[in-house]
Design a protein around this motif. Structure first.
Motif, PDB file in Angstrom:
ATOM      1  N   ALA B 142       5.417   3.118  -0.302  1.00  0.00           N
ATOM      2  CA  ALA B 142       4.307   2.277  -0.751  1.00  0.00           C
ATOM      3  C   ALA B 142       3.480   1.815   0.436  1.00  0.00           C
ATOM      4  N   LEU B 143       4.168   1.524   1.556  1.00  0.00           N
ATOM      5  CA  LEU B 143       3.428   1.074   2.735  1.00  0.00           C
ATOM      6  C   LEU B 143       2.682   2.222   3.402  1.00  0.00           C
ATOM      7  N   ALA B 144       3.189   3.449   3.210  1.00  0.00           N
ATOM      8  CA  ALA B 144       2.536   4.590   3.853  1.00  0.00           C
ATOM      9  C   ALA B 144       1.275   5.011   3.109  1.00  0.00           C
ATOM     10  N   GLU B 145       1.221   4.689   1.826  1.00  0.00           N
ATOM     11  CA  GLU B 145       0.106   5.182   1.008  1.00  0.00           C
ATOM     12  C   GLU B 145      -1.278   4.760   1.531  1.00  0.00           C
ATOM     13  N   PRO B 146      -1.491   3.469   1.846  1.00  0.00           N
ATOM     14  CA  PRO B 146      -2.827   3.107   2.365  1.00  0.00           C
ATOM     15  C   PRO B 146      -3.162   3.838   3.656  1.00  0.00           C
ATOM     16  N   THR B 147      -2.157   4.038   4.529  1.00  0.00           N
ATOM     17  CA  THR B 147      -2.418   4.776   5.762  1.00  0.00           C
ATOM     18  C   THR B 147      -2.934   6.173   5.452  1.00  0.00           C
TER      19      THR B 147
END
Lengths: 701, 322
Positions: B142-147
């Motif tokens: 989930a944290l990687a998605e915006p990146t």
């Protein structure tokens, strides 16, 4: 081509829905027969609405027809009634009819099986409620709109408090009622300002004059509409009623409220802000964008923290409404910058996501209804392993979970893809503020969709997978009633169909998009499997930057199928005999019990910890001492408790509620109870009104 | 640049799929070998991952008693989602065979589909380790998605497209000017993402044997036989997908834009060089960092988002389309 004129058909649908109310509410010998009768009539009404919608959308009944209702014209122009049927109305009739129809079908199974008190009453009110939404969509004048709006609110309130034996339900109902009426007041104010300015309550006439209104008046109308429609849609910070009302209502009601009713807020914005006001300055768009981004993020973060399955889904409605608002905001921004073709893309994303959310959220609430009805609890910590007892519900819920997590090739992915493309297109517009805002919005949307996937792995895993966490979950043997399964399969099928062939639905948006943005897109390149590419949107101007993304999701789905087939062949070829079943890995120690499984709260913990600012979470750990020589070494009991606050409720709404209470206490002094006092008030009011009409009479048209 | 005939495209597609499926275990082998060598160990032979796969495909399957019917299928769906991402990416020839049908956002979606399935399967048996791995993996994802999305925006801004092929073609047309500071920032962000997504140190330790520290390994504890084979194979493919995308955008040179035996051979050859050097680099990096505490991974994600935003800001300053 049409055998029946659309207006006759629509009248028929409304009559059938009213009859559905009669069937449920009038005294009847058999409660069960009345229930099924009322719901069947409601289903018939929905099907009629779908046929009207298709006639308008596909039959090319372009333009807007207005039918004045006789007998209501003479009294006063302000109170005139008229119905209208244009492309926008067609779309939302399709939403009410198609998604509402599937939910109604499921209700035929749900209500007799799971609603034990007064099922016929619920069924009758349900039919009337569907009718009120259809009437709202058809309203041609502000007066009829407000009447239908109030009807929709009150009927849904009655259904929310259906199980009014519980204090929580009554409290949720009250919250809903108060918020809805504050919203209605805002709408009334907005429409009065529009009426005073344009001299008409008829939307067509309003739209002709509204663009020439002074800037300040238009801004006031916009703010009133955002407050009113935003509350009904459930956008942060006006969403507080939503996570209370949805869990309290019976599940088929939550399903239609979340799937269809809150979309009426989106309909209202499209009607008033886009069609009547014709868009506005840049900041209007940014207001919607910021509200939307806040809703998307806070909605999903709060959803993750829940272990009540219906409350979790309710917060996801806030998230998805946020996504729709972001798209509407982007459309307004592009309109005000003079890029109608890009506004069309953002608007397509908004409308498609409105439909998509109706489909998957309707489905998920039905699935939750089946689970809650069967286990008798909304607490996910008491569930687990339900995929064995309720396999069909589990599969339908899985499709809904994948769609809401925006996974290809399901429908949620397509609308989010369109929205990402709209954000990305800001790079060509040359407006720095827009580029910065849209980049931030895209990051927020990506985070929200990643977190949504997190939340639905948690929800599906904790409810349907692993081992049962309670006796009641262990004893589940029967799946949902047949009609409910059919309703859920229909919605799951719609999620897949729209996911793989989005053109089927998108092609019906053409008329609306043309009316609202002035940009038209060619329908032919949108044929089966062809890419959804921006160059096919032809408008006044497109950005100087060459081709944007293109998506042929049908081809992606086909590829997935082919590779899956190949993988299954490989699986067959390398398989050596049937698998054996063994106990799971326990590190060579005692067999773990279901109490050692990951719980819903445990699953949510990393997010709660990382985003603790948004929660004000207070984990409490207590260690009971064994009383040994060294305290804290040998523990008899360990208690861990984690409470999730709702900072918005405490910091924003509580002071308002306190203030209102204080005001009410003061005002209550007027209520002496003496009859002459009340007579005096009435005379006083009359005098004030007479004076006012003398002074300001010329202002009103 | 005219797209080649459909049958040529189809051949390219099949060849690319075969290439990615074929070399992915090799890259895992390279990473293990490099890691071993830089730790002064001999390390397993380069071809060991192939032997492991063969062994796993021959083994019996065992499922936990508490597992539902999701368990036998989830790894395969996850694997299929990863393999299906191949034709949307530029490997040694642009335009990619199915580039018209899907852009990089589709690739993000397919990776998410793959992760969704493995995370669900991890919860299926009801073991504590599975739940632990599942929540950690979804957290990182989930944290990687915006990146990922912001890097796509940063990479795509100059060419105005989110399609990998268009981005690569635009890069090739610029020559050395392609290596702008914005590109380097965005690619660094993507490098961080690659480590997180493929479960390498410092985010996850692929060689750990302690259940409590595991992320990916904890999720697959209940699997064996052909299911575990596709899980391991899929892990390698995911690395190839991301490394292939990174090298194609950062160093597009060598990717053929027209059909021709020489150009294609050069393209395939350079692709192999690029992929193995990425594996070599990651292997070295892994010996030089320790595993970070799980909650520090959030700092890493924040860093990646900041890099991507910085890259987009630079693009604004320079101006789009210049």
């Amino acid at each position: 081509m049409a055998f029946v004129a659309p207006f006759d058909l629509v009248g028929g649908a409304l009559v059938v829905l009213a009859a559905s109310g009669g069937a449920g509410l009038l005294p009847s010998a058999s409660s069960r027969r009345a229930t099924v009768g009322a719901l069947s009539l409601a289903l018939l009404g929905c099907l009629l609405l779908v046929s009207v919608a298709l006639e308008v959308l596909l039959g090319g009944a372009a333009g807007t027809a207005t039918v004045a209702l006789p007998g209501f014209q003479s009294a006063s122009e302000a109170l005139s009634l008229a119905v209208v049927l244009g492309p926008l109305q067609g779309l939302f009739l399709l939403l009410v009819g198609a998604v509402g129809g599937a939910i109604t079908l499921a209700s035929v199974g749900y209500v007799p099986a799971y609603v034990h008190e007064r099922p016929a009453t619920l069924a009758g009110v349900y039919g009337l409620f569907v009718g009120s939404m259809a009437l709202l969509v058809l309203s041609g004048t502000a007066f009829l709109f407000l009447v239908a709006w109030e009807g929709m609110t009150l009927l849904s309130y009655v259904m929310v408090v259906h199980e009014h034996g519980s204090w929580d339900v009554r409290r949720a109902g009250l919250t809903y009622l108060v918020m809805s009426h504050a919203a209605a007041a805002a709408l009334l104010a907005g429409f009065v300002v529009l009426y005073v300015g344009t001299g008409s309550t008829n939307f067509g006439a309003m739209s002709a004059n509204a663009r020439a209104l002074p800037e300040l008046t238009r801004d006031a109308v916009f703010v009133a509409m955002v407050l009113g429609f935003g509350t009904k849609a459930g956008v942060v910070p006006l969403h507080v009623w939503l996570p209370e009302a949805h869990p309290a209502a019976p599940s088929n009601v939550s399903s239609i409220m979340s799937g269809v009713m809150i979309k009426m807020g989106v309909f209202g914005l499209l009607l008033v802000v886009f069609e009547v006001l014709g868009g506005g300055p840049l900041w209007w768009g940014f207001v919607l964008l910021v509200l939307g981004a806040a809703s998307a993020l806070l909605g999903v973060l709060n959803a993750i923290a829940q272990h009540d399955v219906k409350r979790l889904l309710a917060f996801h409605s806030v998230e998805n409404i946020g996504i729709i608002f972001m798209a509407l905001g982007a459309a307004l921004v592009f309109l005000s910058l003079g890029w109608p073709a890009l506004a069309a893309v953002a608007l397509l994303a908004a409308i498609l996501h409105t439909f998509n959310h109706a489909m998957f959220k309707g489905l998920l609430f039905l699935g939750a209804g089946a689970v809650v009805g069967t286990t008798g609890t909304r607490d996910m910590e008491q569930m687990g392993g339900l995929a064995r007892g309720m396999p069909r519900t589990a599969i339908a819920f899985l499709f809904g979970a994948m769609a809401i997590s925006a996974l290809p090739p399901l429908n949620g992915f397509v609308s989010e893809w369109l929205l990402f493309q709209a954000f990305f297109a800001s790079f060509g517009t040359g407006s720095l503020a827009t580029e910065v805002a849209f980049t931030a919005a895209a990051g927020t949307l990506a985070l929200a969709s990643g977190l949504a996937a997190y939340c639905f792995v948690k929800a599906f895993g904790v409810i349907f997978l692993a081992r049962p966490r309670s006796e009641v979950a262990r004893s589940v043997r029967s799946d949902a009633p047949a009609a409910m399964q059919v309703g859920m399969v229909a919605l799951a099928g719609a999620c897949v169909t729209v996911g793989v062939f989005p053109v089927l639905l998108l092609s019906t948006f053409a008329g609306t998009v043309r009316t609202l943005t002035g940009a038209s897109y060619a329908t032919s390149p949108w044929a089966w499997g062809a890419p959804l590419a921006f160059p096919s949107v032809s408008g006044a101007a497109t950005p100087s930057v060459p081709p944007h993304g293109s998506l042929a999701i049908g081809v992606v789905a086909l590829l997935l199928m082919v590779v899956l087939l190949a993988a299954m062949v490989l699986r067959r070829a390398t398989s050596n005999g049937s698998p054996s079943r063994r106990p799971m890995w326990d590190c060579g120690m005692d067999a773990p019990t279901p109490r050692m499984e990951y719980t819903a709260s445990g699953y949510a913990q990393p997010i709660l910890r990382l985003f603790s600012v948004f929660y004000g979470a207070h984990p409490v750990s207590e260690l009971g001492d064994l009383g040994g020589a060294r305290p804290g070494v040998l523990q008899k009991t360990v208690r861990h408790e984690s409470e999730v606050d709702y900072p918005l409720m405490e910091q924003v709404y509580s002071p308002i509620v306190r203030l209102l209470r204080e005001l009410a206490r003061r005002v209550s002094r007027l209520q002496s109870g003496g009859i002459h006092a009340y007579l005096a008030y009435m005379v006083l009011t009359l005098v004030v009104l007479l004076v006012a009409s003398r002074l300001f009479g010329g202002v009103l048209p | 640049m005219t797209a080649p005939a459909p049958w040529v495209q189809f051949l390219l597609l099949v060849f690319e799929l075969a290439l990615v499926l074929g070399i992915s275990p090799m890259l895992v082998g390279i990473m293990r070998r490099v890691k071993a060598r830089s730790q002064r160990r001999l390390g397993p032979p380069l071809l060991q991952p192939y032997r492991d796969l063969r062994k796993l495909f021959r083994k019996d399957r065992i499922y936990a008693e508490s597992a539902s019917t999701l368990t036998p299928y989830a790894p395969w769906v996850s694997f299929v989602a990863l393999v299906s991402a191949v034709p949307f990416l530029p490997w040694f020839f642009v335009p990619a065979p199915l580039g018209f049908a899907g852009d990089l956002i589709v690739v993000v979606g397919l990776l998410a589909l793959s992760r969704f399935m493995t995370a669900l399967a991890a919860l299926d048996a009801g073991s504590t380790f599975g739940g632990m791995g599942s929540t950690r993996d979804m957290w990182i994802g989930a944290l990687a998605e915006p990146t990922f999305l912001l890097v796509i925006f940063a990479w795509g801004a100059p060419s105005g497209s989110t399609q990998a092929s268009v981005i690569v073609e635009h890069g090739l047309s610029l020559g050395l000017a392609h290596l702008s500071p914005a590109l380097l920032l965005a690619s660094t962000a993507f490098g961080v993402l690659l480590l997180a997504e493929t479960g390498r140190l410092p985010v996850d330790n692929p060689a750990t044997h302690l259940e409590l520290t595991m992320v990916h390994e904890a999720m697959v504890l209940e699997y064996t036989g052909q299911d575990l084979a596709v899980i391991e194979w899929g892990k390698g493919i995911k690395f190839v997908l991301l490394a292939g995308l990174l090298t194609a955008v950062l160093l597009p040179w060598g990717i053929a834009t027209a059909l021709g035996a020489g150009a294609l051979a050069l393209g395939v050859g350079l692709l192999l060089v690029k992929l193995s050097s990425t594996a070599w680099l990651v292997g070295h990096l892994e010996t030089r960092v320790a595993k970070w505490r799980l909650f520090r991974v959030a700092d890493l994600s924040t860093l990646a988002v900041a890099l991507a935003l910085g890259s987009i800001a630079l693009t604004y300053l320079v101006g789009v389309g210049s």
